[in-house]
Scaffold this active site. Structure first.
Site, mmCIF file in Angstrom:
data_model
loop_
_atom_site.group_PDB
_atom_site.id
_atom_site.type_symbol
_atom_site.label_atom_id
_atom_site.label_comp_id
_atom_site.label_asym_id
_atom_site.label_seq_id
_atom_site.Cartn_x
_atom_site.Cartn_y
_atom_site.Cartn_z
ATOM 1 N N HIS A 175 32.523 41.400 47.385
ATOM 2 C CA HIS A 175 31.893 40.168 46.872
ATOM 3 C C HIS A 175 30.388 40.356 46.803
ATOM 4 O O HIS A 175 29.857 41.296 47.354
ATOM 5 C CB HIS A 175 32.266 38.980 47.757
ATOM 6 N N HIS B 163 42.924 41.299 50.856
ATOM 7 C CA HIS B 163 41.663 40.595 50.627
ATOM 8 C C HIS B 163 40.786 40.648 51.862
ATOM 9 O O HIS B 163 39.575 40.863 51.779
ATOM 10 C CB HIS B 163 41.923 39.141 50.215
ATOM 11 N N PHE C 42 37.098 34.130 53.041
ATOM 12 C CA PHE C 42 37.658 35.283 52.359
ATOM 13 C C PHE C 42 38.670 36.069 53.190
ATOM 14 O O PHE C 42 39.536 36.733 52.647
ATOM 15 C CB PHE C 42 36.549 36.201 51.844
ATOM 16 N N HIS D 54 33.391 30.969 40.535
ATOM 17 C CA HIS D 54 34.677 31.073 41.235
ATOM 18 C C HIS D 54 34.587 30.617 42.691
ATOM 19 O O HIS D 54 35.536 30.105 43.252
ATOM 20 C CB HIS D 54 35.190 32.518 41.090
ATOM 21 N N HIS E 140 37.117 28.140 45.739
ATOM 22 C CA HIS E 140 37.554 28.497 47.089
ATOM 23 C C HIS E 140 37.197 27.387 48.073
ATOM 24 O O HIS E 140 38.040 26.901 48.819
ATOM 25 C CB HIS E 140 36.874 29.795 47.551
ATOM 26 N N HIS F 3 42.690 33.464 40.868
ATOM 27 C CA HIS F 3 42.118 34.729 40.403
ATOM 28 C C HIS F 3 42.660 35.174 39.059
ATOM 29 O O HIS F 3 41.999 35.894 38.316
ATOM 30 C CB HIS F 3 42.221 35.812 41.472
ATOM 31 N N HIS G 151 39.409 42.486 41.873
ATOM 32 C CA HIS G 151 40.433 41.436 41.839
ATOM 33 C C HIS G 151 41.421 41.649 40.687
ATOM 34 O O HIS G 151 42.580 41.261 40.794
ATOM 35 C CB HIS G 151 39.777 40.053 41.787
#
Ligand code: C2O
Length: 559
Positions: free
Chosen positions: A183, A162, A324, A303, A307, A337, A192
């Site tokens: 992203h 990631h 991230f 999403h 996070h 995810h 993902h």
């Protein structure tokens, strides 16, 4: 200080140059493949095969020589194609402990082949997993954590994937100065999906169970709106101490969370209404997935809040989930995810289509498989989960009908016209206070046929520092105190949310697009010449709104 200011105080700055890296507000580096020509088919044709390959190897990345690199005359760099010969140090946020993110070297990369004859893997909700399945999952993670650090299947290396794809480690093939960022991009969903595919297969192979399936954190269902207990047991290998201490179960998830608020628990109805707006109400693929490599879709925006809500705010960047580069270190990430991936399949079950442009379909990524082989995968091969050998256990989607209602009726609006009647000068900088502006609609009162063909779309051109967490909400035709508006109100059109990450890949600018056809019908505003758009900053600083427009093409799925 006024709550909002036009850029006139930058009188010496020609605004047209605001995208340049020299703009004092955004002094972070930017790499671009300067001339697109160098990435086009035509250019490849002018270069003999050997030359191009030598150039790539000569750059010296972390992955070693390209022994099996095959030249593809049809490849262009318009799709994002990961260069397996070129991986470097990540661009980490301030305060992060130095770390490398590239995978172990491999001289060989093979193209992915769809599996055949394998048993179906059924992903189930994490809150309803049987003891047997919980034990398998814990055992698999334990074994993954026990692998040597330099094994590409190890928990450490899996987490680094990631970081590599989100903090500027990889370069695009053919563009030695262009970093990859998955992203704020339409490749968010396929990247993902692949990531989890290999993670799941590795876990299954470690416990010798080809039916092993990752559970999903069913955060869109009232029963799943807290961190699943399996991740919160301190003795479990699924536990991670770096999470928000105030958000431990049974604290209810807040999908409308504002990190500046004193921690409050969420609200089931508000959460469902937010999912309805971000998933069910979004009809066009470009609005759902993101239009391009620099535009986030509604799935990704939704999403992001998970996070920020999950990460430990006492860490410099909300590690692990809240940044991230570190989020892949938390087992919760893969549960989160898995649900994001599931929402993609649920969205398609409403009869909606995948993106179908070539750049998207041909975009490719690198992963190590369960046999420690480096594999190149393409987006086009992951669109059907059954072909990848898995599916989601169907669960209720109570948000499907959770439409919010208008706070102010048409009659009330007619009796008391909006207080905001002017279009503000753009660009403007969003500070701490809400701001409202009138936006003209190029067309009104369209026929149903026109609406079916084209979604009316509100598009924001935004420039901001992606290294910071940012959130602002968008309201349409809202009267009264904007700070109290939330997804329960029909006037609440969307939220722009950024989770801090490096991005020197494509651009410092993003577009944020919201489909508003149905919203305007619900607000009985479809015959109005203009709408009042209110932006409500929630957190983060220095967001420049360069333009706000309405168009009718942004959400088309163009060939
Ligand atoms: Cu790559 Cu949830 O982010």
């Amino acid at each position: 200080m006024p709550s909002i200011t036009s850029l006139s105080f930058f009188s010496t700055v020609n605004y047209a140059s605001a995208t340049s890296p020299s703009l004092p507000l955004f002094p972070f580096p930017r790499h671009t493949c300067k001339s697109k020509v160098s990435c086009k088919v035509g250019d490849h044709n002018q270069n003999p095969k050997g030359n191009r390959r030598d150039v790539l190897i000569g750059l010296g990345g972390g992955l070693g020589a390209a022994a099996s690199f095959t030249y593809n005359p049809f490849a262009t760099a318009d799709p994002v194609v990961t260069d397996h010969t070129n991986c470097g140090d990540p661009n980490l946020p301030a305060g992060a402990k130095p770390t490398k993110c590239c995978p172990p070297n491999s001289n060989t990369v093979t193209d992915f082949v769809l599996p055949s004859n394998q048993p179906l893997r059924i992903r189930q909700p994490a809150h309803a997993l049987s003891d047997d399945n919980i034990n398998k999952y814990k055992e698999a993670i334990k074994l993954m954590k026990a692998l040597p650090d330099d094994d590409p299947r190890s928990f450490l290396q899996q987490g680094k994937i990631h970081c590599a794809y989100c903090h500027d480690s990889y370069y695009e093939e053919g563009c030695p100065d262009k970093k990859i960022q998955v992203h704020f991009s339409c490749i968010f969903a396929p990247f993902h999906r692949w990531y989890l595919y290999f993670y799941e297969r590795i876990l299954g192979s470690l416990i010798g169970d080809p039916t092993f399936a990752l559970p999903f954190w069913n955060w869109d269902h009232p029963d799943g709106m807290e961190i699943p207990a399996i991740f919160a047991d301190r003795r479990s290998p699924l536990y991670n101490p770096l999470r928000n201490a105030n958000h431990q179960p049974p604290t209810l998830l807040d999908l409308d969370w504002n990190k500046n608020d004193v921690d409050t628990s969420g609200d089931v109805e508000k959460n469902l209404k937010k999912v309805h707006k971000f998933i069910y109400q979004v009809k066009r693929p470009t609005c759902f997935f993101g239009r391009s490599f620099v535009t986030a879709g509604s799935l990704e925006s939704l999403h992001n809040t998970l996070h920020s809500w999950s990460g430990d705010r006492t860490q410099p960047n909300g590690e692990d989930m809240g940044s991230f580069y570190s989020s892949g270190r938390d087992p919760l990430f893969y549960g989160h995810h898995s649900n994001v991936d599931r929402l993609w399949t649920v969205w398609k079950s409403f009869g909606r289509e995948d993106l179908n442009n070539r750049d998207y379909l041909e975009s490719s990524f690198l992963f190590y498989n369960e046999n420690k082989n480096l594999v190149r995968v393409k987006t086009k091969d992951c669109l059907d989960t059954l072909k990848l050998g898995y599916e989601y256990q169907p669960v209720e989607v109570p948000w499907k009908d959770a439409k919010s209602s208008a706070t102010t009726s048409k009659a009330q609006r007619m009796a008391k016209p909006f207080t905001t009647t002017k279009a503000l000068d753009l660009p403007l900088i969003l500070f701490e206070e809400p701001v409202s502006t009138v936006v003209k609609r190029p067309q009104k009162s369209r026929s149903q046929k026109e609406k079916d063909l084209k979604e009316e779309t509100l598009v924001f051109d935004i420039q901001f520092n992606k290294r910071g967490d940012v959130k602002f909400d968008v309201l349409i035709d809202w009267e009264g105190n904007p700070k109290i508006a939330n997804p329960k109100n029909r006037e609440f059109a969307g939220s722009f949310v950024n989770v801090n990450h490096a991005d020197s890949s494509r651009d410092t600018n993003v577009k944020y697009a919201i489909g508003i056809t149905e919203l305007l019908e619900d607000l009985e505003a479809d015959d109005d010449d203009s709408i009042v758009v209110t932006l409500v900053p929630r957190y983060g600083r220095w967001v420049i709104i360069k333009d706000i427009t309405i168009n009718f093409e942004e959400c088309e799925n163009k060939k």
